[in-house]
Write a protein that holds these residues in place. Structure first.
Motif, short mmCIF file in Angstrom:
data_model
loop_
_atom_site.label_atom_id
_atom_site.label_comp_id
_atom_site.label_asym_id
_atom_site.label_seq_id
_atom_site.Cartn_x
_atom_site.Cartn_y
_atom_site.Cartn_z
N ARG A 33 37.97 38.00 34.15
CA ARG A 33 39.14 38.07 35.01
C ARG A 33 39.35 39.48 35.54
O ARG A 33 39.74 39.68 36.70
N PHE A 76 36.82 40.00 38.28
CA PHE A 76 37.21 39.20 39.46
C PHE A 76 38.35 39.86 40.21
O PHE A 76 38.31 39.97 41.45
N TYR A 77 39.39 40.33 39.50
CA TYR A 77 40.53 40.97 40.16
C TYR A 77 40.10 42.27 40.84
O TYR A 77 40.66 42.64 41.89
N PHE A 100 37.07 42.92 42.24
CA PHE A 100 36.41 42.55 43.49
C PHE A 100 37.42 41.98 44.49
O PHE A 100 37.34 42.25 45.69
N GLN A 101 38.36 41.19 43.99
CA GLN A 101 39.36 40.61 44.89
C GLN A 101 40.20 41.69 45.54
O GLN A 101 40.49 41.63 46.75
N GLY A 102 40.62 42.69 44.73
CA GLY A 102 41.43 43.77 45.28
C GLY A 102 40.70 44.57 46.34
O GLY A 102 41.26 44.87 47.40
N PHE A 142 38.07 43.53 48.15
CA PHE A 142 37.83 42.66 49.30
C PHE A 142 39.07 42.54 50.18
O PHE A 142 38.99 42.65 51.41
N MET A 143 40.23 42.31 49.55
CA MET A 143 41.46 42.16 50.32
C MET A 143 41.83 43.46 51.01
O MET A 143 42.33 43.46 52.14
N GLY A 166 45.66 44.70 43.09
CA GLY A 166 44.41 44.46 42.37
C GLY A 166 44.25 45.37 41.18
O GLY A 166 43.83 44.95 40.10
N ARG A 213 46.48 44.25 38.30
CA ARG A 213 45.93 43.09 37.59
C ARG A 213 44.76 43.49 36.69
O ARG A 213 44.64 43.02 35.55
#
Length: 402
Positions: A317, A320-321, A323-325, A327-328, A348, A351
């Protein structure tokens, strides 16, 4: 289900039916309907313990007759003849029943308008058709339907606050069992003593939640509290509470909230906190040999596996957070502005930091040592209990043995 009946009993005494709207699927839909139409949950419990549970345990086919028991209980206690009292849409006393449509298209359906008693009854039966114990999917209004929990297990309203209740200890709900309750009791009833215990546990957990959150969610409770009544004696009580951690020492305002609830329901003795087969097969089960084998498997296999999977989940997790942060943030730079990108990146990072703190938690690491603070419940033993309960499915599922 008896946990939900206890929770509903407490909410009835908090007078939520005339001020709130309700939504539910499967057993939650049945309980929500009982709340809105003022069902007698003591009578429901009596029928469950004395009739339906006994019939369920009496034969091989007993557990597969849930639909028959449900329809009989609705006719006896559901007050479905008062269907016209149900509100519509966003009004108080409204009821939304969730069920799954299999054909012609697989989808989650919600119904909040009922044209007749039969329409309400068939919606509730459709929502509670848990295959195979409640029968097979069946045709309603030309569409093949089944249990609402298949696609809409914990439904919430799209607008406004939804207080969620679940009979499963691993659910991410506002009100859920504070003690371990075997999940298999949802499909095969334990003995009468255990059914009564889960009923009282649901009541006590709901009272504890109301006591903690009434000022935010149920502000009308303190406007005019009503003395609770004991069982059958007709005498008014004055809020003397014998249940653990529920007493007037918490303050005058909370004490007055407790005065609307029943003392006899709060004073039920708790089940022991123990690691044995009794927690899975019922507290009346006795076998020292099987208990020893169970504890050996628990400490030598299940706990180590649970900790490994938990740490992996938290680490995944965090990645994932991260990469998500990133990317966004990049996406917002391209289509919006730097301020939005900075906000996305900050979220991000927060998290990721939250997950890493759970991974590095010393209290969680020390719990891997056999019998370290084994006598303590998870909330007292793990400093990141609330965070992990929200973030981690593995922790919600296994925190009673960690």
């Amino acid at each position: 289900m008896t946990y939900l009946f206890g929770a509903a009993k407490a909410l009835q005494q908090a007078r939520v039916a005339t001020r709130c709207r309700f939504i539910g699927s499967s057993a939650g839909a049945l309980t929500a309907c009982g709340l809105v139409l003022d069902s007698d949950f003591d009578k429901v419990m009596q029928l469950t313990v004395d009739k339906y549970a006994r019939q369920c345990r009496s034969s091989f086919w007993g557990p597969f007759r849930i639909r028959e028991y449900m329809i009989d209980c609705l006719k006896r206690t559901g007050n479905l003849h008062r269907f016209a009292e149900l509100g519509q849409g966003s009004s108080a006393r409204s009821l939304t029943v969730c069920y799954t449509e299999l054909l012609p298209a697989l989808s989650a359906r919600r119904q909040s308008r009922f044209e007749s008693r039969a329409d309400l009854e068939t919606a509730l039966v459709a929502s509670s058709t848990a295959v195979p114990i409640a029968g097979l999917p069946w045709v309603r209004n030309g569409r093949l339907v089944m249990d609402g929990g298949f696609l809409d297990l914990q439904p919430e309203f799209e607008n406004g606050r939804t207080v969620t209740i679940s009979p499963f200890f691993f659910a991410n709900s506002d009100i859920r069992p504070s003690r371990y309750v075997p999940a298999w009791w949802a499909v095969y009833p334990p003995d009468p003593a255990e059914l009564q215990w889960t009923f009282h546990l649901g009541y006590k957990d709901t009272v504890a939640w109301v006591q903690k959150n009434h000022s935010e969610v149920l502000p009308w409770i303190l406007q005019s509290t009503v003395p609770a009544r004991g069982l059958g004696d007709g005498k008014e009580k004055q809020g003397k509470v014998c249940g653990e951690r529920l007493d007037h020492e918490r303050g005058e305002a909370k004490g007055s909230v407790l005065s609307i609830f029943r003392d006899d329901m709060l004073a039920q003795p708790p089940r022991p906190r123990e690691r044995s087969l009794r927690r899975f097969l019922g507290y009346n089960f006795r076998s020292r040999i099987l208990d020893f084998l169970f504890l050996a498997a628990l400490w030598l296999f299940w706990r180590p596996v649970a900790f490994v999977v938990l740490y992996w989940e938290l680490a995944v997790r965090a990645v994932f957070y991260a990469f998500q942060g990133v990317f966004m943030a990049v996406l917002y730079v391209l289509i919006l502005d730097m301020a939005s990108a900075g906000i996305a990146l900050s979220r991000g990072v927060d998290r990721v930091v939250r997950e890493i703190r759970c991974v590095l938690s010393l209290s969680l690491l020390l719990s891997t040592v056999p019998y370290y603070n084994a006598h303590l419940p998870a909330p007292s033993k793990h400093r990141k209990y609330k965070v992990m309960l929200t973030e981690s499915f593995v922790y919600r599922l296994c925190h009673h043995i960690l």
